[in-house]
Design a protein around this motif. Structure first.
Motif, PDB file in Angstrom:
ATOM      1  N   VAL A   1       0.852  -1.195   0.000  1.00 29.36           N
ATOM      2  CA  VAL A   1       0.000   0.000   0.000  1.00 29.36           C
ATOM      3  C   VAL A   1       0.888   1.244   0.000  1.00 29.36           C
ATOM      4  CG1 VAL A   1      -1.866   1.224   1.149  1.00 29.36           C
ATOM      5  CG2 VAL A   1      -1.725  -1.275   1.328  1.00 29.36           C
ATOM      6  N   PRO A   2       0.728   2.132  -1.004  1.00 32.43           N
ATOM      7  CA  PRO A   2       1.511   3.384  -0.998  1.00 32.43           C
ATOM      8  C   PRO A   2       0.893   4.429  -0.067  1.00 32.43           C
ATOM      9  CG  PRO A   2       0.196   3.232  -2.996  1.00 32.43           C
ATOM     10  CD  PRO A   2      -0.044   1.961  -2.237  1.00 32.43           C
ATOM     11  N   TYR A   3       1.726   5.290   0.437  1.00 36.50           N
ATOM     12  CA  TYR A   3       1.260   6.374   1.296  1.00 36.50           C
ATOM     13  C   TYR A   3       2.180   7.584   1.110  1.00 36.50           C
ATOM     14  CZ  TYR A   3       5.067   4.950   4.412  1.00 36.50           C
ATOM     15  OH  TYR A   3       6.300   4.638   4.935  1.00 36.50           O
ATOM     16  N   LYS A   4       1.644   8.744   1.510  1.00 38.51           N
ATOM     17  CA  LYS A   4       2.394   9.984   1.315  1.00 38.51           C
ATOM     18  C   LYS A   4       3.020  10.451   2.621  1.00 38.51           C
ATOM     19  CE  LYS A   4      -0.164  11.866  -2.626  1.00 38.51           C
ATOM     20  NZ  LYS A   4      -0.975  13.005  -3.123  1.00 38.51           N
ATOM     21  N   THR A   5       4.213  10.962   2.500  1.00 39.82           N
ATOM     22  CA  THR A   5       4.869  11.658   3.609  1.00 39.82           C
ATOM     23  C   THR A   5       5.294  13.033   3.108  1.00 39.82           C
ATOM     24  OG1 THR A   5       7.013  10.678   3.010  1.00 39.82           O
ATOM     25  CG2 THR A   5       5.692   9.526   4.671  1.00 39.82           C
ATOM     26  N   TYR A   6       5.506  13.920   4.061  1.00 40.92           N
ATOM     27  CA  TYR A   6       5.789  15.307   3.677  1.00 40.92           C
ATOM     28  C   TYR A   6       7.073  15.789   4.368  1.00 40.92           C
ATOM     29  CZ  TYR A   6       0.908  14.989   2.280  1.00 40.92           C
ATOM     30  OH  TYR A   6      -0.280  14.588   1.703  1.00 40.92           O
ATOM     31  N   THR A   7       7.834  16.541   3.597  1.00 40.27           N
ATOM     32  CA  THR A   7       9.037  17.182   4.131  1.00 40.27           C
ATOM     33  C   THR A   7       9.015  18.662   3.753  1.00 40.27           C
ATOM     34  OG1 THR A   7      10.284  16.580   2.140  1.00 40.27           O
ATOM     35  CG2 THR A   7      10.423  15.074   4.022  1.00 40.27           C
ATOM     36  N   GLU A   8       9.618  19.474   4.583  1.00 43.93           N
ATOM     37  CA  GLU A   8       9.672  20.915   4.329  1.00 43.93           C
ATOM     38  C   GLU A   8      11.068  21.304   3.876  1.00 43.93           C
ATOM     39  OE1 GLU A   8       8.353  22.951   7.785  1.00 43.93           O
ATOM     40  OE2 GLU A   8       6.219  22.653   7.320  1.00 43.93           O
TER      41      GLU A   8
ATOM     42  N   ASN B   1       6.185  13.084  -0.729  1.00 46.99           N
ATOM     43  CA  ASN B   1       6.924  11.880  -1.133  1.00 46.99           C
ATOM     44  C   ASN B   1       5.998  10.671  -1.030  1.00 46.99           C
ATOM     45  OD1 ASN B   1       9.603  13.228  -1.267  1.00 46.99           O
ATOM     46  ND2 ASN B   1       9.266  13.454   0.932  1.00 46.99           N
ATOM     47  N   THR B   2       6.160   9.746  -1.961  1.00 45.47           N
ATOM     48  CA  THR B   2       5.374   8.510  -1.944  1.00 45.47           C
ATOM     49  C   THR B   2       6.242   7.363  -1.467  1.00 45.47           C
ATOM     50  OG1 THR B   2       3.971   9.261  -3.765  1.00 45.47           O
ATOM     51  CG2 THR B   2       3.990   6.901  -3.292  1.00 45.47           C
ATOM     52  N   ASN B   3       5.833   6.738  -0.403  1.00 42.46           N
ATOM     53  CA  ASN B   3       6.513   5.552   0.123  1.00 42.46           C
ATOM     54  C   ASN B   3       5.551   4.370   0.086  1.00 42.46           C
ATOM     55  OD1 ASN B   3       8.983   6.878   0.828  1.00 42.46           O
ATOM     56  ND2 ASN B   3       7.917   7.807   2.552  1.00 42.46           N
TER      57      ASN B   3
ATOM     58  N   LYS C   1       8.387   1.349   3.983  1.00 44.54           N
ATOM     59  CA  LYS C   1       9.433   1.783   3.048  1.00 44.54           C
ATOM     60  C   LYS C   1      10.145   0.612   2.367  1.00 44.54           C
ATOM     61  CE  LYS C   1      10.379   6.263   5.184  1.00 44.54           C
ATOM     62  NZ  LYS C   1      11.419   7.184   5.695  1.00 44.54           N
ATOM     63  N   THR C   2      10.558  -0.427   3.094  1.00 46.07           N
ATOM     64  CA  THR C   2      11.282  -1.535   2.463  1.00 46.07           C
ATOM     65  C   THR C   2      10.715  -2.874   2.926  1.00 46.07           C
ATOM     66  OG1 THR C   2      12.958  -1.544   4.213  1.00 46.07           O
ATOM     67  CG2 THR C   2      13.425  -0.220   2.244  1.00 46.07           C
ATOM     68  N   LEU C   3      10.817  -3.844   2.035  1.00 42.06           N
ATOM     69  CA  LEU C   3      10.414  -5.214   2.360  1.00 42.06           C
ATOM     70  C   LEU C   3      11.668  -6.006   2.710  1.00 42.06           C
ATOM     71  CD1 LEU C   3       8.012  -7.207   2.420  1.00 42.06           C
ATOM     72  CD2 LEU C   3       8.549  -7.775   0.049  1.00 42.06           C
ATOM     73  N   PRO C   4      11.723  -6.614   3.881  1.00 45.63           N
ATOM     74  CA  PRO C   4      12.975  -7.253   4.320  1.00 45.63           C
ATOM     75  C   PRO C   4      13.237  -8.580   3.617  1.00 45.63           C
ATOM     76  CG  PRO C   4      11.266  -7.658   5.924  1.00 45.63           C
ATOM     77  CD  PRO C   4      10.668  -6.739   4.898  1.00 45.63           C
ATOM     78  N   ASN C   5      14.492  -8.979   3.626  1.00 44.55           N
ATOM     79  CA  ASN C   5      14.897 -10.308   3.150  1.00 44.55           C
ATOM     80  C   ASN C   5      14.773 -11.280   4.327  1.00 44.55           C
ATOM     81  OD1 ASN C   5      16.122 -12.598   2.245  1.00 44.55           O
ATOM     82  ND2 ASN C   5      18.088 -11.674   1.772  1.00 44.55           N
TER      83      ASN C   5
END
Length: 453
Positions: free
Chosen positions: A70-77, A95-97, A294-298
């Motif tokens: 599932v994508p989601y948005k984060t924000y940075t200034e 940003n899309t994570n 953000k990441t899928l683990p091994n």
């Protein structure tokens, strides 16, 4: 005169004979090293042929999924300075994570029926399998990542699965999620080096198109099912990503070897016709969570399943027996040396060399025969051939029957002792130590009457 004195010293001096035998033993280490290289070469050849067969048929199967993405948005200034007015303003960047959620329940049922494939003298196990995957997802929880519900892109969610064997898949794979079907499409993914060197399996990604928003934003769990038919080889494993993972594998393979982090629960898994193994893994049993951002683990190191490899340990046993080559040659030469010292019969260095070469021939016979038969039969044939050869040869040297018979019995006992050590695992060290102590005591007892002067 000096040459005659040196020749007489070689013939009559015990020290000279001991030096000569020591030099011959060192020389015979050269063919022994070549034999060990030959064993490694044949073992590597066997491995390369098996890998080639498996690559064409389908490699081992490792299943990782399904996983809700599932994508989601984060924000940075970001501070931006106007070049003309020098005025500093704040700019918000979106940003899309991606967040990854594992199933609440995961049920995998597989029927695997292996068969043996041969190429020349080498063989490996391959199989065709049916894999039924079912379970459910609960609505993803973004509270741990402090993401607002409005920032979650529900209409762009997908489901992914990862597998080590795309080549072996024999059907169009799709997922039925809340009674709606979505096909899986291969997606290229740049491979990264595994952190754990023992996990060298490369996983390929399959991903669905965008899911219907209503299939995942529901109050009750979203049920799913996936059906695969896969041709594979050697191993079948899964990664237990469900909050509760249940695996059931049935097969007609009678030499089952269960591998990985978890073992089957049922005690009656082995039957006369094969095996029926059941696993149950809870999320509390494994050191990873149900969601990742953000990441899928091994998680390859947590995989478990069944190994269908055909055990081929002839080369390993041949290599272990070759490690005792120095001991066999030394003890055989010691027996001849003691006989020569006690009986005063002269044995020429060339005759010692022929005996040593006969002993090294045992290992080439052992390797070549074991490739076409089992190790026990090869060991018996090679051992008897060398024992008979050396016994008959020693008869022509020693001109009597009692010493050759003693040599034949000694070699038989020595080869039997080495075979027992090779077969043992837990008690190899203690049996070998006791055996060597007995041999040393026998040599000390036999040499007590030798006139070392």
């Amino acid at each position: 005169m000096q040459q005659n004195k040196f020749g007489n010293w070689i013939k009559t001096s015990i020290t000279a004979r001991m030096l000569m035998i020591g030099i011959l033993i060192i020389i015979l280490l050269i063919p022994l090293s070549y034999i060990k290289s030959l064993i490694n070469e044949r073992a590597n050849r066997q491995e390369s042929v098996v890998n080639e067969i498996n690559e064409k048929w389908g490699n081992e199967v490792l299943l990782y999924g399904p996983i809700l993405k599932v994508p989601y948005k984060t924000y940075t200034e970001k501070l931006v300075t106007d070049s003309a007015t020098k005025k500093v303003t704040k700019e918000t960047i979106s940003n899309t994570n991606y967040a990854f959620f594992f199933p609440e329940n995961l049920e995998i049922n597989s029927e695997i029926n292996p068969e043996v494939k041969k190429r020349g003298i080498y063989k490996t196990s391959v199989y065709k399998s049916t894999i039924d995957v079912s379970g459910n997802f609960v609505k993803p929880d973004f509270s741990t990542a402090e993401v607002e519900d409005n920032d979650v892109l529900w209409d762009k969610a997908t489901v992914i699965i990862k597998t080590s064997n795309l080549k072996g898949i024999n059907n169009q794979v799709e997922i039925s999620l809340n009674s709606k079907s979505y096909p899986f499409i291969p997606k290229y993914e740049a491979q990264q080096n595994n952190v754990y060197t023992k996990n060298t399996v490369t996983l390929h990604k399959l991903e669905t198109p965008l899911l219907n928003k209503d299939t995942i934003i529901v109050d009750k769990p979203s049920n799913f099912s996936i059906n695969l038919t896969v041709s594979g080889s050697q191993q079948f494993k899964i990664i237990p990503i469900g909050k509760e993972t249940n695996l059931n594998v049935t097969s007609n393979w009678k030499t089952a070897n269960f591998i990985g982090e978890f073992l089957p629960l049922n005690s009656d898994k082995i039957t006369d016709t094969g095996f029926d193994a059941k696993w149950k893994v809870l999320h509390i049993n494994r050191p990873f969570s149900q969601e990742y951002f953000k990441t899928l683990p091994n998680l390859n190191e947590y995989a478990f399943g069944v190994n269908f490899k055909i055990p081929v340990d002839e080369y390993q046993k041949s290599e272990r027996s070759a490690k005792y080559g120095f001991l066999v040659i030394s003890l055989t030469f010691l027996i001849f040396f003691l006989i020569q010292s006690i009986s005063k019969i002269n044995i020429h260095p060339f005759q010692y060399l022929m005996i040593g070469l006969s002993l090294t021939m045992f290992y080439t016979l052992l390797i070549s025969i074991s490739e076409h038969s089992n190790f026990l039969k090869a060991y018996v044939i090679a051992g008897l051939s060398v024992i008979i050869l050396i016994t008959l040869y020693s008869k022509s040297i020693l001109k009597t029957f009692k010493f050759p018979i003693f040599i034949g019995i000694s070699l038989t006992a020595l080869y039997t002792f080495i075979f027992v050590i090779i077969q043992l695992e837990n008690y190899a060290l203690i049996v070998g130590s006791i055996g060597l102590f007995t041999i040393l005591a026998s040599v000390m007892y036999a040499s007590r009457k030798v006139d070392w002067n």
